[in-house]
Design an enzyme around this catalytic site. Structure first.
Site, PDB file in Angstrom:
ATOM      1  NE  ARG A   1      17.643 -79.197  -5.825  1.00  0.00           N
ATOM      2  CZ  ARG A   1      18.056 -79.275  -4.573  1.00  0.00           C
ATOM      3  NH1 ARG A   1      17.206 -79.490  -3.614  1.00  0.00           N
ATOM      4  NH2 ARG A   1      19.319 -79.139  -4.276  1.00  0.00           N
TER       5      ARG A   1
ATOM      6  CB  THR B   1      12.121 -71.304  -6.538  1.00  0.00           C
ATOM      7  OG1 THR B   1      12.346 -72.239  -7.614  1.00  0.00           O
ATOM      8  CG2 THR B   1      12.051 -69.897  -7.112  1.00  0.00           C
TER       9      THR B   1
ATOM     10  CG  ASP C   1      24.771 -81.609  -8.008  1.00  0.00           C
ATOM     11  OD1 ASP C   1      24.547 -82.554  -8.806  1.00  0.00           O
ATOM     12  OD2 ASP C   1      24.200 -80.514  -8.091  1.00  0.00           O
TER      13      ASP C   1
ATOM     14  CG  ASP D   1      27.351 -80.915 -10.723  1.00  0.00           C
ATOM     15  OD1 ASP D   1      27.001 -80.889 -11.922  1.00  0.00           O
ATOM     16  OD2 ASP D   1      27.186 -79.956  -9.954  1.00  0.00           O
TER      17      ASP D   1
HETATM   18  C1  PRP Z   1      19.070 -83.426  -8.125  1.00  0.00           C
HETATM   19  C2  PRP Z   1      18.741 -84.879  -7.910  1.00  0.00           C
HETATM   20  C3  PRP Z   1      17.246 -84.860  -7.862  1.00  0.00           C
HETATM   21  C4  PRP Z   1      16.950 -83.538  -7.204  1.00  0.00           C
HETATM   22  C5  PRP Z   1      16.568 -83.788  -5.788  1.00  0.00           C
HETATM   23  O1  PRP Z   1      18.906 -83.092  -9.444  1.00  0.00           O
HETATM   24  O2  PRP Z   1      19.260 -85.725  -8.881  1.00  0.00           O
HETATM   25  O3  PRP Z   1      16.642 -84.946  -9.135  1.00  0.00           O
HETATM   26  O4  PRP Z   1      18.140 -82.762  -7.273  1.00  0.00           O
HETATM   27  O5  PRP Z   1      16.203 -82.612  -5.173  1.00  0.00           O
HETATM   28  P1  PRP Z   1      14.713 -82.285  -4.747  1.00  0.00           P
HETATM   29  O6  PRP Z   1      14.198 -83.516  -4.050  1.00  0.00           O
HETATM   30  O7  PRP Z   1      14.865 -81.126  -3.823  1.00  0.00           O
HETATM   31  O8  PRP Z   1      13.925 -81.951  -5.978  1.00  0.00           O
HETATM   32  P2  PRP Z   1      19.293 -81.658 -10.041  1.00  0.00           P
HETATM   33  O9  PRP Z   1      18.095 -80.779 -10.039  1.00  0.00           O
HETATM   34  O10 PRP Z   1      20.507 -81.151  -9.351  1.00  0.00           O
HETATM   35  O11 PRP Z   1      19.553 -81.970 -11.553  1.00  0.00           O
HETATM   36  P3  PRP Z   1      20.642 -82.952 -12.218  1.00  0.00           P
HETATM   37  O12 PRP Z   1      20.168 -84.352 -11.981  1.00  0.00           O
HETATM   38  O13 PRP Z   1      20.561 -82.554 -13.657  1.00  0.00           O
HETATM   39  O14 PRP Z   1      21.982 -82.677 -11.617  1.00  0.00           O
HETATM   40  N1  URA Z   2      20.339 -83.021  -5.190  1.00  0.00           N
HETATM   41  C1  URA Z   2      21.578 -83.559  -5.069  1.00  0.00           C
HETATM   42  O1  URA Z   2      22.173 -83.991  -6.065  1.00  0.00           O
HETATM   43  N2  URA Z   2      22.120 -83.631  -3.840  1.00  0.00           N
HETATM   44  C2  URA Z   2      21.488 -83.184  -2.751  1.00  0.00           C
HETATM   45  O2  URA Z   2      22.038 -83.306  -1.649  1.00  0.00           O
HETATM   46  C3  URA Z   2      20.215 -82.609  -2.897  1.00  0.00           C
HETATM   47  C4  URA Z   2      19.668 -82.545  -4.138  1.00  0.00           C
END
Ligand code: PRP
Ligand code: URA
Length: 212
Positions: free
Chosen positions: A104, A108, A203, A206
């Site tokens: 993400r 944005t 998160d 993380d």
């Molecule tokens: C997190 C989560 C989803 C996304 C959800 O991933 O694991 O993939 O955010 O958010 P959205 O519905 O608003 O798109 P992130 O982009 O933080 O990446 P990561 O899995 O590498 O931590």
């Molecule tokens: N992605 C995450 O990992 N946690 C949230 O709460 C939203 C998006």
């Protein structure tokens, strides 16, 4: 219109409460995410078709049940979706695994694809797209775009599985993909101004990988 199912099995709800706790360690978080993934898919697959097969026990020949229908694949959305894969594969060891990498953009909140690799017979399989979090829905929609728009997968073959969903994400995903069923362990209250789910669990990536 697709189904939105909150899988409210007591074991899932108990484990979900544990991973919401900010004091849960990375090790525990990782274990619990896999366990919840497994329990969710166990529940979701209760409608899998069966066929009759003959088997010879040490005593007699008998007709019993075996899985029929489409083969399966699990598609984790990287990174956090990886945290659910081992648990699911323990349950359906013959399933293939495809990967779609999205992050993400923190300004944005838009999902950006950085990797995609799927089994070559992806159109023939029943797919479980997995990600612990459905927040704005941007990542889930981009993952489904990678399958449906770019690889001609029938959306009716896809089930989206998450642990925590925000109403905003559910609405966006249903609007973009009305034929994809959504299974979540919890439907939370809202997104905050930074796009995090409230109450949520923080998160997920993380917390699974210990990167913060
Ligand atoms: C997190 C989560 C989803 C996304 C959800 O991933 O694991 O993939 O955010 O958010 P959205 O519905 O608003 O798109 P992130 O982009 O933080 O990446 P990561 O899995 O590498 O931590
Ligand atoms: N992605 C995450 O990992 N946690 C949230 O709460 C939203 C998006």
């Amino acid at each position: 219109m697709s189904k939105v199912v909150v899988v409210d099995h007591p074991l899932i709800q108990h484990k979900l409460t544990m991973i919401r706790d900010k004091n849960t360690s990375t090790k525990q978080f990782r274990e619990l995410t896999n366990e919840i993934g497994m329990l969710m898919v166990y529940d979701i697959t209760r409608d899998l078709p069966l066929k009759d097969v003959e088997v010879e026990t040490p005593l007699v020949k008998t007709t019993q049940k075996q899985l029929a229908g489409k083969k399966m694949a699990v598609i984790p959305i990287l990174r956090a979706g990886l945290g659910m894969v081992d648990g699911i594969i323990d349950l359906v060891p013959a399933a293939r695994i495809g990967h779609v990498g999205l992050y993400r953009d923190e300004e944005t909140l838009e999902a950006v694809e950085y990797f995609a690799k799927f089994p070559q017979d992806i159109q023939e399989r029943r797919l479980f797209v997995v990600d612990p979090m459905l927040a704005t829905g941007g990542s889930a929609i981009a993952a489904l775009d990678a399958l449906v728009k770019k690889r001609d997968v029938n959306p009716e073959n896809i089930t989206f599985v998450c642990l925590v969903a925000a109403p905003e994400g559910v609405e966006a995903l249903q609007e973009a993909y009305p034929d994809v069923d959504i299974y979540t362990a919890a439907l939370d209250e809202k997104l905050n101004e930074s796009g995090y789910i409230v109450p949520g669990l923080g998160d997920a990536g993380d917390r699974i990988f210990g990167t913060k």
